[in-house]
Structure formats: structure tokens, C-alpha cells
Enzyme design. Structure first.
Site, mmCIF file in Angstrom:
data_model
loop_
_atom_site.group_PDB
_atom_site.id
_atom_site.type_symbol
_atom_site.label_atom_id
_atom_site.label_comp_id
_atom_site.label_asym_id
_atom_site.label_seq_id
_atom_site.Cartn_x
_atom_site.Cartn_y
_atom_site.Cartn_z
ATOM 1 N N GLY A 160 0.817 -1.208 0.000
ATOM 2 C CA GLY A 160 0.000 0.000 0.000
ATOM 3 C C GLY A 160 0.851 1.258 0.000
ATOM 4 N N LYS A 164 0.776 2.293 -6.932
ATOM 5 C CA LYS A 164 0.226 1.311 -7.888
ATOM 6 C C LYS A 164 -0.739 1.969 -8.874
ATOM 7 C CE LYS A 164 -1.409 -1.376 -4.709
ATOM 8 N NZ LYS A 164 -0.846 -0.687 -3.522
ATOM 9 N N THR A 165 -1.632 2.826 -8.362
ATOM 10 C CA THR A 165 -2.628 3.463 -9.232
ATOM 11 C C THR A 165 -1.955 4.368 -10.250
ATOM 12 O OG1 THR A 165 -4.349 3.364 -7.532
ATOM 13 C CG2 THR A 165 -4.656 4.964 -9.302
ATOM 14 N N THR A 166 -0.965 5.138 -9.804
ATOM 15 C CA THR A 166 -0.232 6.013 -10.728
ATOM 16 C C THR A 166 0.431 5.189 -11.829
ATOM 17 O OG1 THR A 166 0.216 7.561 -8.932
ATOM 18 C CG2 THR A 166 1.568 7.771 -10.904
ATOM 19 N N ASP A 191 -9.326 -2.373 -6.019
ATOM 20 C CA ASP A 191 -9.022 -1.913 -4.663
ATOM 21 C C ASP A 191 -10.274 -1.248 -4.093
ATOM 22 O OD1 ASP A 191 -8.108 -0.735 -2.353
ATOM 23 O OD2 ASP A 191 -6.307 0.126 -3.247
#
Length: 310
Positions: A30, A34-36, A58
């Protein structure tokens, strides 16, 4: 071994070049970005593929924030693109819709409830079934932190085992189920054959997806991390688990890297650079056969976050 600073910069060009890829998972601890990374990856893929879908699994979704656009469980075209779509799903919640309060779905849900973990697995199967009916060239998964991701990757085998158990119960009790449905006046639509047919259809989807997940030509997993001990430790655990699941992984993105600058006078920055270098060296030593990409720690926050804070 050469110092990692002397090695050529890696990139995700190998992912762009692998035209056979159908599923690309992006995961890690976390807070590592990851999203970027998955958002950038999906944008890059949209330049070389006919159509791309990015899915956030997520529960704390950030895709909508990253693209500054509201996404739901229905694929939506990303603003400014003609071939990039995004959707946000929560496997732990979607099951409420898979098993409704009445009818066959409710009965299937009750059957599934007797097998630990199969409810989420069935929800994931329904989502994959939906995705497979859509004609996307490649699908990128922006996954939850490591523990949730590993459970998600276990879903195919959980569902397979669970449905096998249900089938064995069917063989044991024979026509008892049909007698019960007849007794309660449910009719043929809720008979043994109808329910088992529905479950078998789901089993076919999950078997097909399971085979695809284990095919390195079709599926790969990109590990995102930062150059710190806990992230290194979790990346190693993730790589080992992926190997156990027979899922290909050969790309690591190391985010938030501080690059040495001779003009830096801050003792704190110098200490952080020294610490990062130690872990960067370990990453290169442990994963010498991986494609490692380093991303710099930027002096300012990303545009969407700054806009939200203004």
C-alpha cells in the site's frame, strides 16, 4: 556485479512490445504508487493497442481521482481518449448483486455460502465473465495492497475446488434436490439441472481464465515498490507467491527514487539517498533477471491531488 547506478535505465517497453498480452496486473504494498503506475501503463498501452480497459479492484478506489473522472462498475471511456476505458469494482461487495434476495441467484448464493471464500470467487468470476464478453485488446488491473491481490489471484482455484465440492454433493444426494424444489413448488427453473448448469457455466469461465492467467504469453504481473526494507520484503513475498501460482512476473517498478545530486546539502536527504542506495542494490541483486524501472521522487504532488487540495 556493476553498481546499480551504472546500469542502463529500465522501462516498460517490453510490456508495450508484447502484443499477445491480454491481462496485466499491477500490484504491491500500500502507498507505493500502484494506481499512478497502472494509469500511466494503460495510457502507454492505449497508444499501441486498439482498446484498453483499466480495472480497479481496490476497495479504496483512486482511479477516479487519478483521471479526475467518476468511474463505476460499468466501463467508461476516459476523457481525452478514444480507446481507453476504466471501471471500478469491489469483489467483496459485488457478490450482493450476484446472489439476489430471490430466485436462482439466491439459491446459488446459499449453496456457495457453505464453502469459505467462494462467494468472493464467484463475484470475481461474474466480473471476468462480463469483461470477456467485451472486446478489449488488453486489460490492466490496478489491484489492492498485496494481501488482497494474492486472494484475488487465488479465486480461480478456490472457485474450481468449490464447484467440484458442490458437484460431489450432487452425486451423493442424487434427485433429492429436485424433490425439494418440487415440494416447494419452485418449478423446473430452479431444479438441480438448471442450478448446476449455471454453476458449470461459471466453472467453464474460471477454468478458461485460470489457464490464461498461467500463460506468460497472455498474462504478466508488474510489481511496484519503493526502495525501503518493508517494500523489498513484501515484493519478495509477492514474487514467491506469484511463482507458486504459476503467474509470470518479470517487471519491477521502483518508485520514489531520490537521485544523487552533488549540490544537495541536506543531511536528511543525503541519509535517505544512502538508505535507498542500499535497498536499490539489493533489488538489483535479487532480481538480476527482471526488467527493473526506476521512477524519481518528484518535487511536487501530482496535478489531480494538488487541484483537490487547492
Amino acid at each position: 556485479m556493476a553498481d546499480q547506478q551504472d546500469l542502463p535505465e529500465g522501462s516498460v517497453q517490453n510490456i508495450m512490445d508484447q502484443e499477445s498480452l491480454k491481462w496485466v496486473f499491477v500490484g504491491g504494498k500500500g502507498g507505493v504508487g500502484k494506481t499512478t503506475c497502472s494509469s500511466i501503463l494503460s495510457i502507454l498501452l492505449s497508444r499501441v493497442r486498439t482498446s484498453v480497459l483499466i480495472i480497479s479492484t481496490d476497495p479504496a478506489h483512486n482511479l477516479s481521482d487519478a483521471f479526475q473522472q467518476r468511474f463505476t462498475k460499468t466501463p467508461t471511456l476516459v476523457n481525452g481518449f478514444t480507446n481507453l476505458y476504466a471501471m471500478e469494482v469491489d469483489p467483496t461487495v459485488e457478490q450482493e448483486e450476484v446472489g439476489g434476495s430471490d430466485g436462482m441467484d439466491s439459491m446459488i448464493s446459499e449453496l456457495a455460502g457453505a464453502i469459505p471464500g467462494i462467494d468472493e470467487a464467484m463475484s470475481f468470476a461474474e466480473m471476468l465473465k462480463l469483461v470477456q464478453t467485451m472486446d478489449y485488446s488488453v486489460i490492466v488491473f490496478d489491484t489492492a495492497p498485496t494481501g488482497h491481490t494474492l486472494r484475488l489471484l487465488q479465486f480461480p482455484s478456490i472457485l474450481e475446488k468449490g464447484l467440484a465440492k458442490i458437484m460431489s454433493l450432487k452425486n451423493k444426494f442424487g434427485g433429492l434436490f429436485n424433490q425439494m424444489t418440487a415440494m416447494f413448488g419452485m418449478g423446473e427453473d430452479f431444479g438441480e439441472d438448471a442450478i448446476l448448469g449455471r454453476l458449470e457455466g461459471m466453472k467453464d469461465v474460471i477454468e478458461q481464465v485460470n489457464m490464461q492467467f498461467k500463460d506468460p504469453d497472455l498474462t504478466t504481473f508488474i510489481c511496484v515498490c519503493i526502495p525501503e526494507f518493508l517494500s523489498l520484503y513484501e515484493t519478495e513475498r509477492l514474487v514467491q507467491e506469484l511463482t507458486k501460482f504459476e503467474i509470470d512476473t518479470h517487471n519491477i517498478i521502483i518508485n520514489q527514487v531520490l537521485y544523487d545530486d552533488e549540490d544537495v546539502e541536506s543531511k536528511l536527504l543525503k541519509a535517505r539517498m544512502k538508505m535507498q542506495k542500499k535497498y536499490l542494490d539489493q533489488f538489483y541483486m535479487l532480481y538480476d533477471d527482471f526488467n527493473i524501472t526506476k521512477l524519481p521522487l518528484l518535487p511536487e504532488e501530482s496535478l489531480w491531488l494538488r487541484k483537490k487540495l487547492d
